[in-house]
Design an enzyme around this catalytic site. Structure first.
Site, mmCIF file in Angstrom:
data_model
loop_
_atom_site.group_PDB
_atom_site.id
_atom_site.type_symbol
_atom_site.label_atom_id
_atom_site.label_comp_id
_atom_site.label_asym_id
_atom_site.label_seq_id
_atom_site.Cartn_x
_atom_site.Cartn_y
_atom_site.Cartn_z
ATOM 1 C CG ASP A 17 31.379 -10.274 -20.260
ATOM 2 O OD1 ASP A 17 31.358 -9.097 -19.839
ATOM 3 O OD2 ASP A 17 30.497 -10.737 -21.004
ATOM 4 C CE LYS B 106 24.569 -11.136 -18.994
ATOM 5 N NZ LYS B 106 25.868 -11.800 -18.802
#
Length: 444
Positions: free
Chosen positions: A179, A143
């Site tokens: 997550d 990211k």
């Protein structure tokens, strides 16, 4: 373009078999595009109870939560605050990043007037190599994050050290997860059929519940018959139906040769795939009279949110698409151009939904080939929640692949489940520590 992005049922079945093969190789410690990382936690019983903190770090938006688990079938009670990490915090030294996270937690405690010993579950949505539920090393930043001195280090230990530096003595990390695992655990707290989790957003990943006896590669102590496995499924690359646009996108990406499946199904890439197709059609004079609008001329300028807007228009004249093009700075488009653009978008997103469904179907049929049991899959992410018709296309594909048995695979929407899931995992870890003769947060 429909044929270019079309994927037949037969091709999906071949891909599913290859996916299950990659799962087995990864579990056996053999080379595989699926990491098959042990999460060192099993599904909750639903009887876990108590007050826990959670830190949800998935991007620059950070959540700190207080979660009260009743343990009697009632919904958990959550309170949360959101914080924002500035760009310098994710690109500087790791001590800067974890110091900021510790201060967020300290502010949350002060504003909520919380004190005492509070176990904390840490959702860390980057690739981890774990040897226990309470810690794990960062494999690599994604990211666009580049904080130095973190890769190869135990991120739970780094956060505990930062908490100590901020004199926050009542909080200690007792569990670490990503997550996807958090999403599964949040759903499974109230849904005993939930045995898989999936993220379909900017990126994509799948985790699922596996028999510990099936994990043949070396793992740390676990002591349970089952364990959640984080597949890092976005890197799957076996027999994918890639076309020339997939090849072009991969070559120009920041990570060529990696995350092949993710580049075909996730929100970060769908817009770029459609843009590349538009550029080709325009170059051949089949779209916009051969004059490429500015919005399609720059790499990644045509985002997936624009695809979503286009698909909302079902009109025969595609007037809504024409209005969007005008709003986006394109010259007035003919109805035929608008319809062709919509066809391109639908081809790209339709393939994405079919591939996403096939990987989930392969996941649950690895251990239940005949779909004898019900399987609830917790799904979070902007593509799944917000993209028009994406969930319906996935469900249609599951019925196509499995017939009537496809109804035994339920796609269960979960919003922001990773924070609640971190608290559930912390509760499971605390309970495991008690039954193992240790107190959670030993060393406080």
């Amino acid at each position: 373009m429909r044929r270019t992005f079309a994927v037949s049922t037969a091709r999906l079945r071949i891909m599913m078999e290859a996916f299950r093969g990659e799962m087995r190789r990864g579990l056996n410690g053999k080379p595989s595009s699926l990491r098959m990382l042990p999460a060192y936690v099993d599904r909750p019983t639903g009887r876990e109870r108590g007050t826990f903190l959670a830190l949800d770090l998935g991007g620059t938006n950070v959540r700190v939560l207080q979660v009260d688990l009743p343990g009697d079938g009632r919904l958990p009670v959550c309170a949360e605050d959101r914080f924002v990490l500035s760009r310098d915090k994710v690109t500087a030294d790791g001590s800067v990043l974890f110091g900021a996270l510790a201060r967020f937690i300290g502010r949350f405690l002060r504003e909520r007037r919380l004190s005492g010993r509070l176990p904390l579950g840490f959702t860390f949505s980057f690739p981890l190599r774990q040897a226990s539920i309470a810690g794990g090393e960062l494999i690599a930043w994604t990211k666009g994050w580049t904080a130095e001195g973190v890769v190869g280090r135990d991120v739970a230990a780094l956060l505990n050290r930062a908490l100590a530096a901020e004199r926050i003595s009542g909080v200690r990390v007792v569990s670490l997860n990503n997550d996807t695992t958090g999403t599964l655990m949040a759903r499974a707290y109230l849904d005993p059929d939930c045995d898989a989790g999936c993220i379909l957003g900017t990126g994509t990943n799948i985790c699922y519940r596996e028999r510990t006896s099936e994990i043949r590669k070396p793992v740390g102590p676990h002591g349970r018959d089952h364990m959640i496995i984080n597949m890092e499924s976005g890197n799957f690359n076996a027999v994918l139906p890639r076309n020339r646009f997939d090849v072009l996108l991969d070559r120009s990406s920041a990570n060529p040769g990696l995350q092949a499946e993710e580049k075909m199904v996730s929100g970060k890439y769908l817009g770029e795939l459609a843009r590349l197709a538009v550029v080709e059609l325009c170059g051949r004079g089949r779209l916009f009279g051969g004059r490429l609008p500015e919005i399609f001329s720059r790499r990644e300028a045509f985002g997936s949110e624009r695809l979503s807007e286009i698909e909302k228009d079902d009109s025969a004249s595609a007037d809504g698409v024409r209005e969007f093009l005008w709003d986006w700075g394109a010259r007035p488009a003919a109805a035929g151009d608008a319809r062709l653009l919509r066809d391109v978008v639908r081809a790209v997103s339709g393939r994405a939904a079919r591939l996403a469904a096939a990987t989930l179907g392969a996941t649950v049929t690895k251990n239940d080939p005949a779909l004898e049991a019900k399987h609830s899959i917790a799904v979070d992410g902007s593509v799944f929640h917000k993209y028009p018709g994406f969930k319906a296309r996935m469900e249609e594909t599951l019925r196509e692949l499995f017939g009537g048995r496809g109804s035994r695979i339920a796609l269960a929407p979960m919003r922001d489940g990773s924070g609640l899931g971190a608290a559930v995992i912390a509760a499971v870890a605390a309970e495991s520590a008690k039954t193992g003769g240790k107190k959670p947060g030993a060393g406080w």
